[in-house]
Enzyme design. Structure first.
Site, mmCIF file in Angstrom:
data_model
loop_
_atom_site.group_PDB
_atom_site.id
_atom_site.type_symbol
_atom_site.label_atom_id
_atom_site.label_comp_id
_atom_site.label_asym_id
_atom_site.label_seq_id
_atom_site.Cartn_x
_atom_site.Cartn_y
_atom_site.Cartn_z
ATOM 1 N NE ARG A 39 -50.726 29.587 3.369
ATOM 2 C CZ ARG A 39 -50.911 28.328 3.771
ATOM 3 N NH1 ARG A 39 -49.872 27.586 4.088
ATOM 4 N NH2 ARG A 39 -52.128 27.802 3.816
ATOM 5 C CB ILE A 65 -55.075 29.729 6.536
ATOM 6 C CG1 ILE A 65 -54.297 30.481 5.452
ATOM 7 C CG2 ILE A 65 -54.231 28.595 7.090
ATOM 8 C CD1 ILE A 65 -53.018 31.177 5.973
ATOM 9 C CB SER A 66 -57.461 29.109 1.283
ATOM 10 O OG SER A 66 -58.715 29.587 1.685
ATOM 11 C CD GLN A 67 -54.251 22.991 -1.863
ATOM 12 O OE1 GLN A 67 -55.440 22.681 -1.848
ATOM 13 N NE2 GLN A 67 -53.375 22.427 -2.673
#
Ligand code: SAH
Length: 219
Positions: A39, A65-67
């Site tokens: 990530r 950026i998504s969880q």
């Protein structure tokens, strides 16, 4: 480009995967894909040290950026297999795309910011994700030339039921999208009933940036 990972990175990774499992991401293939996908390649320099925290982080162009938990939940809800042709709306950093690419045959992804698209493309190249096909454009319209899709994932909040995208889904396909106009939306899973209709299941409340019309005029 990206700094070397800190020494405790492996530990942070394991901790996150465990936390996702505890919260209900039980699909081992999804967890495996998330564990394998670095990530920190997708997060901006300012937030690199927080790459393995379970939180959404800011990226360029005022987007996020998504969880990881939401990425895990949405990916699991999509019920992918190695034959799936998937459409993703809202490439953003490309993190969710990378997870999808490890679990399906082909991923088509659309982004309305040129800058984000170019950065994501560079990351796909670095990670050698050869089954990702990108497009700069308005994802709200879907990708008619490549339809129908086995699976569709929308990673920006659709103001209402995404009917144009549902029309590009195979009769037994699955679409997962945040739906709603406010700061909090509902994550909905649409499963084709094979006869032109859909079974709708509400998964949870989520906070996504809005799905906007047209392409961005700024970079
Ligand atoms: N999956 C991404 C989430 C990015 S946030 C990640 O994990 O990084 C949502 C993204 O959807 C933003 O990049 C935003 O620019 C994009 N977006 C919003 N409306 C869009 C549209 N109509 N077409 C394509 N992309 C859109």
């Amino acid at each position: 480009m990206s700094k070397p990972p800190p020494e405790h990175e492996g530990e942070d990774r394991a901790k996150l995967i465990l936390a996702l499992r505890e919260q209900g991401v039980s699909d081992v293939k999804v967890l495996g894909a998330m564990e394998k996908t670095p990530r920190e390649i997708f997060t901006p320099d300012l937030f690199k040290t927080r790459s393995w925290e379970d939180s959404a982080l800011p990226i360029a162009c005022g987007q996020t950026i998504s969880q990881p938990y939401i990425v895990g939940l949405m990916t699991q809800a999509l019920t992918l297999d190695r034959r799936s042709r998937v459409l993703e709306i809202g490439t953003g950093s490309g993190y969710q795309t990378a997870i999808l690419s490890r679990l399906s045959r082909l991923v088509y992804t659309i982004e309305r910011y040129r800058t984000l698209m170019a950065e994501a493309e560079a990351r796909f190249k670095t990670l050698q994700l050869v089954n990702v096909i990108t497009k700069f454009g308005d994802g709200g319209e879907g990708w008619a030339e490549q339809a129908p899709f086995d699976r569709i994932m929308v990673t920006a909040a659709a103001p209402e039921e995404p009917t144009r995208l549902l029309a590009q889904l195979k009769p037994d396909g699955v679409l997962v999208a945040p739906v709603g106009r406010g700061p909090v939306q509902q994550l909905i899973r649409y499963a084709g009933d094979g006869a032109g209709g859909f079974l709708r299941e509400t998964l949870c409340d989520v906070r996504f940036v809005p799905l906007l019309d047209g392409v961005a005029r700024e970079l």
